[in-house]
Design an enzyme around this catalytic site. Structure first.
Site, mmCIF file in Angstrom:
data_model
loop_
_atom_site.group_PDB
_atom_site.id
_atom_site.type_symbol
_atom_site.label_atom_id
_atom_site.label_comp_id
_atom_site.label_asym_id
_atom_site.label_seq_id
_atom_site.Cartn_x
_atom_site.Cartn_y
_atom_site.Cartn_z
ATOM 1 C CG ASP A 126 13.913 -48.712 -37.654
ATOM 2 O OD1 ASP A 126 13.198 -47.796 -38.061
ATOM 3 O OD2 ASP A 126 14.627 -49.411 -38.408
ATOM 4 C CG ASP A 165 14.012 -52.979 -41.383
ATOM 5 O OD1 ASP A 165 12.778 -53.101 -41.440
ATOM 6 O OD2 ASP A 165 14.622 -52.047 -41.920
ATOM 7 C CD GLU A 166 10.271 -50.366 -39.002
ATOM 8 O OE1 GLU A 166 9.211 -50.180 -38.377
ATOM 9 O OE2 GLU A 166 10.598 -49.733 -40.013
#
Length: 409
Positions: A8, A104-105
């Site tokens: 993350d 973003d993960e």
DNA sequence: TCTGGGGTCCTAGGACCC
DNA sequence: TCTGGGGTCCTAGGACCC
């Protein structure tokens, strides 16, 4: 036993903006869309609340008064996509099983390695050095626990959830920390005296099923670490199911022209995105919300698939007219295309007359110009009736799809 | 207490058919 | 003509995620 990582990227949008503008580093940053700026509503209110210690719900002007150091930044999707792709470039040095979860993960399937934590630390170090942002990583034997591990400690930390420690680490956490437990589910569970993830794990599955349906059984399994879903590879991202845009207007939408202008601007975006994905849609849905915040959605099936703003617009307006209520003031409108199909191999039908084909060719030509000279270089005349209502920029796709991945590196 | 916008999935209820 | 049951399909709405 499998080792799965969930990475993350911390505070992603604001961090990336700081990379480009070091002068805002260390300042409270609110990432604002132009829509929000136009409305004077701050998108990332929590930054302001944290920085200024004030209540949320402020307009930009209020926020600036309450928090003099506040910097407002327009979103730069291209920058976020580049950083997202660079992160994936790092992951791909360790495995080719990388599954994105938003921009973003990512989940990484590391196979049967026993060096999960070591790899996680190395990836974190590289992200910090090569991208200049921090990441938290969860290491576990299934996807859910890996994800919860990356949430467990932030920023810049590794948390390993094992079969031995998951009860100690996760079961004491509140229900809302569990993935797929949102506000509504939490409320229902609390009625039955459940407060923590441990309570959920030891609840009677039959009760959970009665309360939450299929989801209840799933949650029970997850809370007990029983999740054997696979990490899918980057090149097997699921097919897009629908494409839509919506907007909250700068003023009430009252007249027929107001509706037409707004819908056309939305349809232009939806249609262009359909064409970029080489797709057409059989179903058009509209979303309307009035000033009392009453919302409804209606959809319509088409006899032949379409990908032009004109055709989607016609369907949207038909749905609107059929369902309109006289005198109603609208606050927000949306258009969504679903029941998608690939445009290649589509047979021309009785309905694809010459006029329709010409229209499609014209819109494709407009795509070309817009990609070369900037969005909205060519627009439908309808949107020019009211610049105030049509000036918003609908959001684009925001995940880095496989075929665009290389382009951002 | 819902910020706004882009998605996916599930479910209850209605229509329709046999 | 009505009743009931079973199956399928569609729609609208809600819940969740980022």
């Amino acid at each position: 036993m499998k080792t799965i990582l969930h990475v993350d990227l911390n505070n992603f949008y604001a961090s990336v903006e700081c990379m480009y503008d070091p002068s805002i580093r260390g300042l409270p940053v609110a990432v604002c869309g132009d829509i929000e700026l136009r409305h004077g509503i701050v998108l990332a209110k929590n930054y302001i609340a944290k920085a200024a210690g004030v209540k949320t719900g402020y307009t930009i002007a209020d926020a600036k008064r309450a928090c003099p150091g506040l910097v407002c930044v327009l979103p730069h999707m291209d920058r976020y996509m580049r950083f997202s792709a660079m992160a994936k470039g790092i992951y791909s040095d360790y495995t080719d099983k990388i599954e994105s979860f938003g921009i973003d993960e990512c989940w990484l399937d590391m196979g049967g390695t026993d060096k999960g934590v070591q790899t996680a630390d190395e990836i974190r170090k590289r992200i910090r050095k090569e991208l200049g942002v921090t990441a938290s990583v969860g290491v576990s034997y299934n996807k859910i626990f890996a994800k919860m591990g990356s949430d467990y400690k932030k920023p810049d930390a590794t948390t390993e959830i094992t079969e031995e420690n998951y009860k100690d680490l996760l079961w004491r956490l509140p229900l809302s920390d569990m993935m797929f437990v949102g506000r509504a589910t939490e409320k229902k569970l609390r009625l039955y005296g459940m407060e923590t993830i441990g309570d959920l794990a030891s609840a009677d599955p039959r009760l959970l099923e009665r309360l939450l349906g299929k989801n209840g059984l799933l949650l029970h399994r997850f809370a007990n670490g029983r999740d054997n879903s696979e990490v899918s590879a980057l090149n097997e991202e699921p097919e897009i199911k629908s494409i839509g845009n919506s907007t909250t207007s700068p003023r009430d939408i009252i007249t027929d022209d107001d509706v037409r202008v707004t819908f056309m601007a939305l349809c232009e975006s939806v249609a262009a995105r359909l064409r970029r994905h080489k797709m057409k849609c059989y179903t058009v849905a509209i979303d309307e919300r009035n000033t009392e915040l009453f919302a409804f959605t209606r959809q319509k099936h088409l006899v032949s698939p379409v990908c032009t703003a004109d055709e989607i617009f016609a369907a949207a307006m038909e749905l609107h007219r059929f369902n309109r209520r006289p005198g109603e003031k609208l606050r927000s409108l949306g258009v969504r295309a679903s029941s998608l199909c690939r445009e290649e191999g589509l047979q021309l039908t009785f309905y694809d007359d010459e006029k329709k084909q010409k229209k499609e060719a014209a819109e494709r030509a407009a795509d070309e110009i817009n990609s070369r000279f900037g969005r909205k270089s060519v627009v439908h005349g309808t949107t020019m009736i009211d610049r105030e209502l049509s000036s918003f920029l609908p959001s684009d796709d925001r995940t880095v799809s496989p075929d665009r991945f290389e382009a951002y590196l």
